[in-house]
Design a protein around this motif. Structure first.
Motif, short mmCIF file in Angstrom:
data_model
loop_
_atom_site.label_atom_id
_atom_site.label_comp_id
_atom_site.label_asym_id
_atom_site.label_seq_id
_atom_site.Cartn_x
_atom_site.Cartn_y
_atom_site.Cartn_z
N CYS A 95 41.58 -1.15 25.30
CA CYS A 95 41.03 0.02 24.44
C CYS A 95 40.32 0.11 23.70
O CYS A 95 39.07 0.97 23.70
N GLN A 96 41.29 -0.49 22.22
CA GLN A 96 40.67 -0.05 21.10
C GLN A 96 40.03 -0.66 20.47
O GLN A 96 39.41 -0.20 19.48
N VAL A 97 38.95 -1.33 21.05
CA VAL A 97 38.12 -1.86 20.87
C VAL A 97 36.79 -1.25 21.10
O VAL A 97 36.00 -0.68 20.16
N LEU A 102 33.25 3.53 18.68
CA LEU A 102 32.65 3.82 17.58
C LEU A 102 33.18 4.28 16.95
O LEU A 102 32.48 5.40 15.95
N PHE A 103 34.39 4.77 15.84
CA PHE A 103 34.93 5.55 14.91
C PHE A 103 33.92 5.27 13.98
O PHE A 103 33.73 5.59 13.16
N ALA A 104 33.71 3.47 13.61
CA ALA A 104 33.41 2.52 12.87
C ALA A 104 31.75 2.95 13.40
O ALA A 104 31.22 3.04 11.60
N THR A 105 31.11 3.40 14.41
CA THR A 105 29.74 3.69 14.58
C THR A 105 29.74 5.23 13.68
O THR A 105 28.38 4.96 12.48
N VAL A 106 30.40 6.38 13.89
CA VAL A 106 30.01 7.61 13.56
C VAL A 106 30.89 7.89 11.60
O VAL A 106 30.26 8.55 10.77
N TRP A 153 44.95 3.18 17.13
CA TRP A 153 44.45 1.64 16.91
C TRP A 153 43.18 1.66 16.14
O TRP A 153 42.97 0.64 15.14
N GLY A 154 42.04 2.55 16.58
CA GLY A 154 41.04 2.82 16.27
C GLY A 154 40.96 3.12 15.13
O GLY A 154 40.29 2.98 14.01
N VAL A 155 41.56 4.42 15.14
CA VAL A 155 41.40 5.99 14.04
C VAL A 155 42.49 4.08 12.57
O VAL A 155 41.49 4.27 11.18
N ALA A 156 43.33 3.11 12.77
CA ALA A 156 44.28 2.58 11.70
C ALA A 156 43.35 1.49 10.90
O ALA A 156 42.95 1.15 9.78
N ASN A 157 42.32 0.75 12.16
CA ASN A 157 40.94 -0.59 12.30
C ASN A 157 41.01 0.65 11.18
O ASN A 157 39.71 -0.10 9.67
N ALA A 239 37.23 -6.11 15.70
CA ALA A 239 38.01 -5.64 16.17
C ALA A 239 37.66 -6.43 18.34
O ALA A 239 38.70 -7.05 19.39
N PRO A 240 36.33 -7.26 18.24
CA PRO A 240 36.86 -8.10 19.79
C PRO A 240 37.71 -9.26 19.88
O PRO A 240 37.81 -9.74 20.96
N PHE A 241 37.93 -9.84 18.95
CA PHE A 241 38.66 -10.32 18.87
C PHE A 241 40.21 -10.12 19.52
O PHE A 241 41.00 -11.24 20.20
N SER A 242 41.27 -9.07 19.75
CA SER A 242 42.02 -8.33 20.22
C SER A 242 41.50 -9.08 21.39
O SER A 242 43.21 -8.41 22.71
N LEU A 243 40.24 -8.75 21.97
CA LEU A 243 40.10 -8.90 23.93
C LEU A 243 41.10 -10.30 24.20
O LEU A 243 40.83 -10.02 25.73
N LEU A 244 41.64 -10.54 23.52
CA LEU A 244 42.66 -12.53 23.82
C LEU A 244 43.96 -11.88 23.96
O LEU A 244 44.60 -13.13 24.90
N VAL A 245 43.77 -11.25 23.17
CA VAL A 245 45.44 -10.13 23.42
C VAL A 245 46.42 -10.94 24.75
O VAL A 245 47.39 -11.20 24.52
#
Length: 301
Positions: A95-97, A102-106, A153-157, A239-245
């Motif tokens: 869900c970090q994606v 969201l955070f990158a947009t804002v 994780w999203g904040v850290a990214n 970020a989308p690469f983490s969907l493969l995790v």
């Protein structure tokens, strides 16, 4: 994205996918917060004395250390210790994606492209299938902690994107150092010094191996790659690469822990890979087209 950078991203994904099984094994011998503190201690020492100070503003080092090291992994380890299995944890954490977008947009004013949104939507369908197949086989509260870990994780990214560390290995060493004391303090307050000492006295080769994997492969190697990619590309691209995790995580749980993978999980994995392929291929085609347009514009000028 450069093909070599795609391979680097995939290498980080494999390391992180296996990481969940290693965490599950390590938690059999350590309290969760103490385990996380030890993980970051060995990632930081002795490297912190050899590499020198980070070439990044301290506010970004501290922000990533607290968001990634303390919040994300502290919450994740507690959740897994309270019954979230490795495969399900690797899924829900992605869900970090959404949080990263969201955070990158804002904060960064980045705008995801239509192809990225479409690819993520396809991949999220796969994540939904896996989630339904698991039938929430874990305490709801513990799953909520994993979601909070994804937000951290999203904040850290985004903080890493803002800091743009030139030397990602050095950056991750100092991020690890920042996380140690808060995690150890929380462990002493909530888990008790007696439990921590008992874990150290009973440590065996399995515990040492788990710590080594988490400290060096998962932290320094994989997050070093991740930080490098976030410096080179938009957060919405990386970020989308983490969907493969979760695909790797569930495969590792099947191979190493005997967790079964049924037809529904296999279909879900195909959707996730397909969504990622759509995101990466379309982005690369668009980047090439934009490069050609820029070249033509310069020639005309």
């Amino acid at each position: 994205m450069n093909p070599r950078h795609v391979l680097l991203a995939l290498a980080a994904v494999v390391v992180w996918g296996v990481n969940f099984v290693v965490i599950e094994v390590g938690l059999e011998g350590f309290p969760p917060l103490f385990f996380s503190a030890l993980r970051f201690f060995f990632a930081a020492v002795p490297a912190i004395f050899l590499l020198g100070r980070p070439r990044v503003a301290w506010r970004y080092v501290i922000a990533v250390g607290l968001a990634l090291g303390v919040a994300k992994f502290g919450l994740l380890f507690i959740a897994m210790d309270h019954g979230v299995p490795a495969g399900l944890a690797s899924l829900v954490l992605q869900c970090q994606v959404v949080f990263t977008l969201l955070f990158a947009t804002v904060v960064l004013r980045e705008r995801p492209r239509a192809a990225q949104l479409a690819g993520i939507a396809i991949a999220c369908c796969g994540l939904g299938l896996i989630l339904v197949d698991h039938q929430l086989a874990a305490p709801v509260g513990a799953l909520g902690l994993v979601i909070l870990a994804g937000a951290s994780w999203g904040v850290a990214n985004v903080a890493t994107r803002l800091g743009k560390p030139m030397d990602t290995l050095r950056f991750m060493v100092w991020v690890s150092a920042v996380a140690v004391l808060p995690l150890l303090t929380l462990s002493l307050l909530t888990e008790g010094p007696g439990n921590d000492l008992d874990a150290l006295r009973a440590i065996d080769l399995t515990g040492v191996g788990a710590l080594a994997y988490l400290s060096f492969a998962s932290t320094l190697f994989a997050f070093g790659i991740w930080g490098f990619l976030l410096r080179e590309y938009d957060a919405t691209t990386v970020a989308p690469f983490s969907l493969l995790v979760p695909v790797v995580g569930m495969a590792a749980a099947w191979l190493l822990r005997g967790e079964q993978v049924g037809l529904q999980q296999a279909i879900a994995a195909a959707l996730i890979i397909g969504g990622m392929a759509c995101t990466v291929i379309r982005r690369r085609v668009q980047d090439k087209a934009e490069a050609v347009e820029r070249t033509l514009a310069k020639s005309a000028a």
